[in-house]
Write a protein that holds these residues in place. Sequence first.
Motif, short mmCIF file in Angstrom:
data_model
loop_
_atom_site.label_atom_id
_atom_site.label_comp_id
_atom_site.label_asym_id
_atom_site.label_seq_id
_atom_site.Cartn_x
_atom_site.Cartn_y
_atom_site.Cartn_z
N ILE A 181 26.22 54.62 44.14
CA ILE A 181 25.54 53.42 45.02
C ILE A 181 24.23 54.37 45.29
N ASP A 182 23.00 53.40 45.46
CA ASP A 182 21.83 54.68 45.37
C ASP A 182 20.84 53.60 46.93
N SER A 183 20.58 54.12 47.30
CA SER A 183 20.15 53.68 48.88
C SER A 183 18.49 54.51 48.78
N GLY A 184 17.64 53.56 49.78
CA GLY A 184 16.33 53.97 49.64
C GLY A 184 15.53 52.56 50.03
N ASP A 185 14.79 51.82 50.74
CA ASP A 185 13.86 51.03 50.78
C ASP A 185 12.82 50.73 50.22
N GLU A 186 12.34 52.33 49.65
CA GLU A 186 11.66 52.07 48.24
C GLU A 186 11.65 51.38 46.99
N LEU A 187 13.30 51.48 46.72
CA LEU A 187 13.70 51.07 45.58
C LEU A 187 13.86 50.27 45.28
N THR A 193 9.02 45.71 37.77
CA THR A 193 8.21 44.44 39.06
C THR A 193 7.84 45.81 40.74
N CYS A 194 7.60 46.82 39.85
CA CYS A 194 7.74 47.79 40.83
C CYS A 194 6.72 48.36 41.26
N GLN A 195 6.10 47.96 42.66
CA GLN A 195 4.36 47.80 43.29
C GLN A 195 4.22 49.44 43.81
N PRO A 196 3.00 49.76 44.02
CA PRO A 196 2.42 51.04 43.63
C PRO A 196 3.17 52.01 45.57
N HIS A 197 3.73 50.74 46.19
CA HIS A 197 4.34 51.91 47.25
C HIS A 197 5.73 52.46 47.19
N GLN A 198 6.74 51.49 45.75
CA GLN A 198 7.65 51.54 45.40
C GLN A 198 7.72 52.48 44.57
N ILE A 199 9.20 53.08 44.27
CA ILE A 199 9.77 53.60 43.02
C ILE A 199 11.09 53.00 42.04
N PRO A 200 11.17 52.96 40.93
CA PRO A 200 12.19 52.39 40.66
C PRO A 200 13.76 53.11 40.49
N ALA A 201 14.36 52.44 40.83
CA ALA A 201 15.97 52.83 40.93
C ALA A 201 16.66 53.67 39.72
N SER A 202 15.97 55.04 39.31
CA SER A 202 15.94 55.64 38.37
C SER A 202 17.40 56.74 38.38
N ASN A 203 17.97 56.41 40.18
CA ASN A 203 18.92 57.37 40.18
C ASN A 203 20.19 57.13 39.35
N GLY A 204 20.05 55.27 39.79
CA GLY A 204 21.77 55.32 39.70
C GLY A 204 21.73 54.88 38.45
N PRO A 223 20.27 49.26 44.17
CA PRO A 223 19.71 49.96 45.69
C PRO A 223 19.91 49.13 46.43
N VAL A 224 20.27 50.00 47.71
CA VAL A 224 21.09 49.86 49.19
C VAL A 224 19.94 49.87 50.07
N ILE A 225 19.38 49.15 50.87
CA ILE A 225 18.74 49.35 51.63
C ILE A 225 18.42 50.50 53.15
N ASP A 226 17.61 51.11 53.93
CA ASP A 226 18.03 52.52 54.72
C ASP A 226 18.42 51.17 56.28
#
Length: 406
Positions: A181-187, A193-204, A223-226
């Motif tokens: 499970i990876d979590s974070g509003d930015e993921l 489709t990743c926007q400048p204020h976002q990060i691709p969820a690579s850890n999962g 990814p799960v929101i915060d």
Amino acid sequence: MNNVPPMPLEEAQARLLALVEPLPMEHVDVEGAIGRYLAEAVQARRTHPSADLSAMDGYAVTDANLSGPWRVVGESAAGHPFSGTVGPGEAVRISTGAVLPAGAKAVILQEDVACANQQVTLTGEAPEPFHKHIRACGLDFCQGDEVMAAGIRIGPAQAALAIAAGHKHLPVSRRPRVAVIDSGDELVRDPETCQPHQIPASNGAMLMTMAHALPVEAERVGPVIDTTEALIGAFETVPMADVIVTSGGASVGDHDLVRPALEAWGATLDFWRVGIKPGKPILVASRACGTGRQLIVGLPGNPVSSFVTGYHFLLPLLRKLLGARDPLPLRFPARLGVPLRAHGGRREFLRASWDGHRVVPQATQDSGALAALAASNVLIDRPAFAPAAAEGEEVLVYLLQNGGIA
């Protein structure tokens, strides 16, 4: 608990591994056991080789002291033994792997004889000692011998040994069920489709790949929101997981909610924070689940921190569940290709490249630098307060590639 000093790595690993025992045993066919660990020692059901065999192509004779001639009275081929007995002055043509005929004491290499009209004469050297080219019955192992200990990993050589010892199936622990499970509003899950204020969820994906280096059943959530509610909801989607590994939210920021979510979900925190860099804010918790217990490993969100803590905690945990005798990764010495400065007060794992002779740290050691991590094949283990090290000095390293990651 925030005031408790970070735990040393080895103590934290020991506490984690003490929380679990190998999973229940099952029997699988040998080929299906590749990559898994033996749950019990394996004894040979047959003797190997089961008869004296020739190790070379040549002629089986009763006495190698004489130069002959010997009269050829038959042939022993692999799978087709000579049915008679070799007497004085006689020879049997024999191939590699064939059963040594009754009465034979030696095998003379075919390149050391001349053969004409069914007569063999020694032209080279007789074998010294006589049995030099003979694989004696039981040379490898005998029926009843322990050929493999519990806890060893089954690879190609071990599979071949098991089959040669008469086994069609092997005892192994069942595959652990792992939820990542990876979590974070930015993921965002889709990197396209990743926007400048976002990060691709690579850890999962990284942790899934890491887990799949071992024989496990893994699924990815998020990814799960915060929010605490979203995290609890994610935990509840994987009720059968033996191990839940989270990435992100394990530190002390306002949006680091893994700890409170776990506590609200009913998990008990075993320890939090380990004195390593990168990866300090790792946590380990557990929760009763049916007749067993789920282990939760909370990894930091920075990708290199997540990788290093996954290497030192998630993989050993999975190996222990699989029944590994030695679940922790091994270090080995390597010589520095460049000097290193004196080190600070926390044990650090430097990403580095090793060419088989010298090891060189990557220029970038930031915990978010994935390019430097991907270019590395070892981690340099740099102790806290280590003095400066000159080029050519030995350091200890952990192997990441060519099999080291599993």
